[in-house]
Write an enzyme that holds these catalytic residues in place. Structure first.
Site, PDB file in Angstrom:
ATOM      1  N   GLU A   1       0.887  -1.178   0.000  1.00  0.00           N
ATOM      2  CA  GLU A   1       0.000   0.000   0.000  1.00  0.00           C
ATOM      3  C   GLU A   1       0.914   1.214   0.000  1.00  0.00           C
ATOM      4  OE1 GLU A   1      -3.151  -0.002  -0.206  1.00  0.00           O
ATOM      5  OE2 GLU A   1      -3.891  -1.896   0.584  1.00  0.00           O
TER       6      GLU A   1
ATOM      7  N   CYS B   1      -2.409   9.002   2.659  1.00  0.00           N
ATOM      8  CA  CYS B   1      -2.155   8.483   1.306  1.00  0.00           C
ATOM      9  C   CYS B   1      -3.338   8.775   0.404  1.00  0.00           C
ATOM     10  CB  CYS B   1      -1.888   6.987   1.375  1.00  0.00           C
ATOM     11  SG  CYS B   1      -3.171   6.066   2.229  1.00  0.00           S
TER      12      CYS B   1
HETATM   13  P1  NAP Z   1       8.142   5.351   4.666  1.00  0.00           P
HETATM   14  O1  NAP Z   1       9.273   6.245   4.912  1.00  0.00           O
HETATM   15  O2  NAP Z   1       8.173   4.484   3.460  1.00  0.00           O
HETATM   16  O3  NAP Z   1       8.008   4.434   5.978  1.00  0.00           O
HETATM   17  C1  NAP Z   1       7.016   3.435   6.097  1.00  0.00           C
HETATM   18  C2  NAP Z   1       7.624   2.246   6.808  1.00  0.00           C
HETATM   19  O4  NAP Z   1       8.597   1.642   5.958  1.00  0.00           O
HETATM   20  C3  NAP Z   1       8.364   2.617   8.096  1.00  0.00           C
HETATM   21  O5  NAP Z   1       8.188   1.575   9.025  1.00  0.00           O
HETATM   22  C4  NAP Z   1       9.802   2.699   7.637  1.00  0.00           C
HETATM   23  O6  NAP Z   1      10.724   2.477   8.674  1.00  0.00           O
HETATM   24  C5  NAP Z   1       9.860   1.593   6.615  1.00  0.00           C
HETATM   25  N1  NAP Z   1      10.870   1.769   5.579  1.00  0.00           N
HETATM   26  C6  NAP Z   1      11.278   2.916   4.997  1.00  0.00           C
HETATM   27  N2  NAP Z   1      12.197   2.666   4.061  1.00  0.00           N
HETATM   28  C7  NAP Z   1      12.393   1.326   4.061  1.00  0.00           C
HETATM   29  C8  NAP Z   1      13.243   0.456   3.323  1.00  0.00           C
HETATM   30  N3  NAP Z   1      14.059   0.908   2.393  1.00  0.00           N
HETATM   31  N4  NAP Z   1      13.194  -0.862   3.590  1.00  0.00           N
HETATM   32  C9  NAP Z   1      12.352  -1.347   4.525  1.00  0.00           C
HETATM   33  N5  NAP Z   1      11.528  -0.570   5.265  1.00  0.00           N
HETATM   34  C10 NAP Z   1      11.537   0.751   5.024  1.00  0.00           C
HETATM   35  O7  NAP Z   1       6.763   6.108   4.603  1.00  0.00           O
HETATM   36  P2  NAP Z   1       6.186   7.144   5.678  1.00  0.00           P
HETATM   37  O8  NAP Z   1       6.911   8.410   5.508  1.00  0.00           O
HETATM   38  O9  NAP Z   1       6.142   6.550   7.040  1.00  0.00           O
HETATM   39  O10 NAP Z   1       4.678   7.249   5.199  1.00  0.00           O
HETATM   40  C11 NAP Z   1       4.308   8.076   4.175  1.00  0.00           C
HETATM   41  C12 NAP Z   1       4.100   7.319   2.884  1.00  0.00           C
HETATM   42  O11 NAP Z   1       3.247   6.199   3.108  1.00  0.00           O
HETATM   43  C13 NAP Z   1       3.397   8.173   1.869  1.00  0.00           C
HETATM   44  O12 NAP Z   1       3.933   7.934   0.604  1.00  0.00           O
HETATM   45  C14 NAP Z   1       1.963   7.668   1.952  1.00  0.00           C
HETATM   46  O13 NAP Z   1       1.193   7.936   0.816  1.00  0.00           O
HETATM   47  C15 NAP Z   1       2.176   6.228   2.175  1.00  0.00           C
HETATM   48  N6  NAP Z   1       0.970   5.622   2.761  1.00  0.00           N
HETATM   49  C16 NAP Z   1       0.245   4.753   1.988  1.00  0.00           C
HETATM   50  C17 NAP Z   1      -0.932   4.214   2.487  1.00  0.00           C
HETATM   51  C18 NAP Z   1      -1.761   3.256   1.675  1.00  0.00           C
HETATM   52  O14 NAP Z   1      -2.638   2.627   2.237  1.00  0.00           O
HETATM   53  N7  NAP Z   1      -1.530   3.106   0.378  1.00  0.00           N
HETATM   54  C19 NAP Z   1      -1.359   4.567   3.756  1.00  0.00           C
HETATM   55  C20 NAP Z   1      -0.592   5.453   4.516  1.00  0.00           C
HETATM   56  C21 NAP Z   1       0.579   5.973   3.985  1.00  0.00           C
HETATM   57  P3  NAP Z   1      11.473   3.706   9.416  1.00  0.00           P
HETATM   58  O15 NAP Z   1      10.429   4.557  10.028  1.00  0.00           O
HETATM   59  O16 NAP Z   1      12.320   3.011  10.412  1.00  0.00           O
HETATM   60  O17 NAP Z   1      12.244   4.410   8.342  1.00  0.00           O
END
Ligand code: NAP
Length: 471
Positions: free
Chosen positions: A231, A265
């Site tokens: 997601e 999102c």
């Molecule tokens: P993020 O930086 O991708 O982090 C999300 C999770 O992934 C965190 O637990 C993060 O850990 C981990 N993560 C980050 N980079 C990683 C990697 N290279 N390998 C493995 N794990 C990794 O996203 P965010 O800033 O928290 O959230 C915002 C994003 O999420 C936006 O793009 C939003 O649109 C999207 N989102 C999508 C949905 C949906 O249902 N489609 C819902 C909500 C949010 P750390 O915190 O330890 O870095």
């Protein structure tokens, strides 16, 4: 990134945590694997009892859970309380519907030369959930409720800025009665994901997060041949056609953009407005955005709190500045206030062109891009003209247009005369770079099930129903 609670309203670090060691992670995976076997000996009724108990705890402790979320990531206290209530409802939904969603599905036995043929849904084992901070309870619950009800176990790697909410979730399921190891929080940074997902005891992963994290996890899962649900981000269109109720559209547009301080999102991010009503809509929308109260997220009067991190706030401002430097016009907002905390004002930008970052990128803050179009076809072209395809919204009273939007918008969901949201009753997910797979509804539950074909030949007996194999 350190694992810490930092209050985004003040920038103050309140609590820090040491990440778990490789040995601690290994032990947690072992417990999850053992708990999976233990869950296999429980009945759906037993699990439903525990899931309903988890809902009861959330309802009873709603205010305290909400306060923790607000302190960790800045959402308004009112919206945090609503999130807890929504989670309790989803837990009860899956407790009530799991038996129906997991029931054996009969097939046409004669067509496959069997005496009986059917599909059985069975759990697959420990599932890693990598989760974001923006809806720190809901994103986890919409995975955990169906997964645990199906008999899987959960390993949560939550975002590093919401450790208290992460620990609270483990505690919640334990207190509700689930066996030790059924749901475990791993306090780890993203660099530990490779070790966890490569472990043969971990059967699959679900990620809610950014496109970059999605690519990284999909790569590991590809190498390890493991199922994933992704997601990812979105830049949802919100199309306004000439027949739309403009007052209502402008009101809902404001909420759709600024809910969760603009960090959703499925927030509407690109407002694509027909030229016939562009000026009237822009005026109403800009006035609504300017009227929002920005302030202390614990204050019940506040509409918009701070962004969750300094990096996130700076990124949003860089996207706005990029647009302005390339010729866009700011109608409202556009400058972060000085002082402590990571605030960004509700902002409306118009005159966007494809050279600007805001045209293509997701803006994760309360910033709306306005796009003028002169026909239905152009509206669809702009709406579908990004790499994302999560949610979409279309406002029109014209029934022919409504039917066309429902088909033509290239997204995981289409909301006509409303704003995109998620419900336990409906599937949720995206297309294109917004990810794949579905959460919620029966489909979400079955993503982490073995869809097993059972074919029964002559003399094989009736093959009894699925159920616990009590010892
Ligand atoms: P993020 O930086 O991708 O982090 C999300 C999770 O992934 C965190 O637990 C993060 O850990 C981990 N993560 C980050 N980079 C990683 C990697 N290279 N390998 C493995 N794990 C990794 O996203 P965010 O800033 O928290 O959230 C915002 C994003 O999420 C936006 O793009 C939003 O649109 C999207 N989102 C999508 C949905 C949906 O249902 N489609 C819902 C909500 C949010 P750390 O915190 O330890 O870095």
């Amino acid at each position: 990134m350190p694992i810490a609670t930092t209050n985004p309203a003040t920038g103050q670090v309140l609590k820090t945590y040491d990440p778990m060691s490789a040995e601690q992670i290994d032990a947690a995976i072992e417990r999850a694997d053992l708990a999976y076997r233990q869950l296999g000996r429980t009945t759906l009724d037993q699990r439903a009892g525990w899931m309903n108990a988890a809902a009861d705890v959330m309802d009873a402790e709603r205010d305290e859970i909400a306060r923790i979320m607000t302190t960790e990531m800045g959402k308004t206290y009112a919206s945090a309380k609503a999130e807890v209530t929504k989670c309790a409802k989803a837990a009860r939904f899956y407790a009530a519907h799991a038996a129906e969603f997991l029931a054996d599905e009969p097939a046409d036995a004669a067509a496959v030369s069997a005496t009986r043929a059917f599909v059985r849904y069975q759990p697959i084992g420990p599932v890693l959930a990598v989760m974001p901070w923006n809806f720190p309870l809901w994103q986890v619950m919409r995975f955990a409720a169906p997964a645990l009800m199906a008999g899987n176990t959960g390993l949560l790697k939550h975002a590093s800025n919401v450790p208290q909410t992460a620990l609270l979730l483990e505690d919640l399921f334990r207190r509700a009665g689930f066996p030790e190891g059924a749901f475990t929080t791993l306090l780890v940074g993203s660099e530990a994901v490779d070790q966890i997902l490569s472990d043969p005891r971990v059967r699959a992963a679900t990620l809610t997060g950014s496109e970059g994290a999605g690519r990284s996890i999909a790569q590991i899962a590809g190498r390890e041949l493991k199922k994933t649900v992704l997601e990812l981000g979105g830049s949802d269109p919100f199309v306004v056609m000439p027949s739309a109720d403009l007052d209502k559209a402008a009101e809902v547009a404001t909420t759709a953009r600024c809910q969760n301080n603009g960090q959703s999102c499925i927030a509407a991010k690109r407002f694509i407005v027909h030229a016939d009503v562009f000026d009237a809509f822009a005026e109403k929308f800009a006035a609504n955005m300017a009227a929002l109260r920005v302030g202390d997220p614990m204050d019940e009067q506040t509409d918009v709190g701070p962004l969750a991190s300094e990096r996130g706030r700076d990124e949003v401002h860089a996207q706005v500045r990029d647009a302005v430097e390339k010729g866009a016009t700011v109608l409202v907002g556009g400058e972060p206030p000085a002082g402590d905390g990571w605030w960004y004002p509700p902002t409306v930008v118009t005159g966007l062109t494809p050279e600007m970052r805001m045209w293509h990128e997701e803006v994760f803050g309360p910033v709306a891009g306005l796009f003028r179009v002169s026909s239905y076809d152009e509206a669809i072209e702009v709406a579908n003209g990004t790499t994302f395809g999560l949610g979409s919204n279309a406002w029109t009273q014209d029934e022919d247009e409504q039917a066309r939007f429902a088909t033509d918008l290239d997204a995981g969901n289409v909301f006509i005369n409303g704003m995109t949201t998620s419900f336990p009753e409906l599937p949720f997910g995206g297309v294109k770079n917004s990810g794949y797979g579905r959460e919620l509804s029966a489909l979400g539950m079955r993503e982490f099930c073995n869809t097993k074909t059972v074919w029964v030949g002559e003399g094989a007996g009736s093959v009894g129903p699925a159920g616990a194999h009590a010892e």
